[in-house]
Design an enzyme around this catalytic site. Structure first.
Site, PDB file in Angstrom:
ATOM      1  N   ASP A 226       0.837  -1.193   0.000  1.00  0.00           N
ATOM      2  CA  ASP A 226       0.000   0.000   0.000  1.00  0.00           C
ATOM      3  C   ASP A 226       0.876   1.249   0.000  1.00  0.00           C
ATOM      4  O   ASP A 226       1.713   1.423   0.887  1.00  0.00           O
ATOM      5  CB  ASP A 226      -0.887  -0.012   1.243  1.00  0.00           C
TER       6      ASP A 226
ATOM      7  N   LYS B 119      -1.521   9.739   0.597  1.00  0.00           N
ATOM      8  CA  LYS B 119      -1.541  11.049   1.255  1.00  0.00           C
ATOM      9  C   LYS B 119      -0.295  11.237   2.129  1.00  0.00           C
ATOM     10  O   LYS B 119       0.127  10.321   2.831  1.00  0.00           O
ATOM     11  CB  LYS B 119      -2.804  11.198   2.102  1.00  0.00           C
TER      12      LYS B 119
ATOM     13  N   THR C 246       0.135  -9.519 -13.586  1.00  0.00           N
ATOM     14  CA  THR C 246      -1.225  -9.762 -13.129  1.00  0.00           C
ATOM     15  C   THR C 246      -2.216  -9.007 -14.012  1.00  0.00           C
ATOM     16  O   THR C 246      -1.842  -8.138 -14.802  1.00  0.00           O
ATOM     17  CB  THR C 246      -1.387  -9.289 -11.677  1.00  0.00           C
TER      18      THR C 246
END
Length: 245
Positions: free
Chosen positions: A152, A156, A223
């Site tokens: 991830d 921000k 993928t």
């Protein structure tokens, strides 16, 4: 952990991208637990295959040879999402054993389903915080490699502290690699790619195997998520570092 890892690894939805498996520093989690929906097939795989292929968390190091029933190189994957790429890699490299960490139940069920369908014997899963797995279940100097695909990026700025690839985490991870072992990271978020390059390059026990970013190793499959991004002109950056002997 993704977009998180993409993890369709693997083809991640937004929920999957927020389900990565690591905590660091101890007070800050780099993943968000999501309820998600476990399908009937995933639930069946959890019930039927979980007892054999899911390792319970323990606070002592695993006997890796006993875990897999053989002596072979072992690679730890952090945040495998729905496990599609994980299964393909394990199938492609039958001489290597893999331990995958993921906190997202549907992802664990989905990968168990693939283990059954593909007849994989070289893959074990842990549904637990990967930092604690590394600290307690993996002995120092034992891993042949670590895969962290599409963690991830926490876009921000105020959330950058939640990013997995930071100096304290990498320093701890390196202690679990055997001399000559490798760390392979991949991301589709360019600012995070450059942060990764900076952090990994500053770790004295690691050396970059490339001049900057690496070519995608053949064992890491493209993928659906990645192919979609490439068609849209999005980049993907691989980093492959090796522990100094």
């Amino acid at each position: 952990m993704s977009d998180t890892p993409p993890s369709e690894h693997n083809d991640p939805t937004e929920a999957e991208r927020e389900s990565s498996t690591v905590q660091h520093p101890r007070s800050i989690r780099s993943f968000v637990m999501r309820a998600g929906r476990t399908t009937e097939g995933q639930a069946r795989a959890l019930s039927e295959l979980g007892p054999r292929f899911v390792l319970p968390f323990q606070d002592t190091p695993l006997d890796l040879a006993a875990t897999f029933g053989r002596q072979a190189p072992v690679v730890l994957e952090i945040g495998f999402g729905m496990g599609d790429a994980t299964a393909k890699i394990a199938e492609t490299l039958p001489g290597t054993d893999f331990i995958g960490c993921e906190v997202h139940e549907p992802g664990v069920g989905a990968l168990l389903k693939q283990i059954g369908e593909r007849g994989l014997s070289n893959l074990r899963l842990v549904r637990h915080d990967a930092v604690e797995v590394m600290e307690h279940m993996i002995a120092p100097d034992t891993l042949a490699g670590v895969h962290i695909f599409f963690p991830d990026p926490w876009h921000k700025k105020r959330h950058h502290k939640r990013r997995l690839i930071q100096a304290p985490f990498v320093a701890h991870l390196v202690t679990r690699l055997a001399p000559g072992g490798y760390l392979h990271c991949a991301t589709d978020w360019e600012p995070y790619a450059h942060q990764m390059l900076e952090v990994l390059g500053a770790e004295p026990q690691l050396r970059n195997t490339a001049e900057g970013f690496a070519e995608k190793p053949a064992y890491r499959p493209l993928t659906k998520f990645e192919n979609r991004g490439l068609r849209l002109g999005h980049g993907v950056w691989d980093l492959v570092f090796q522990k100094r002997s």
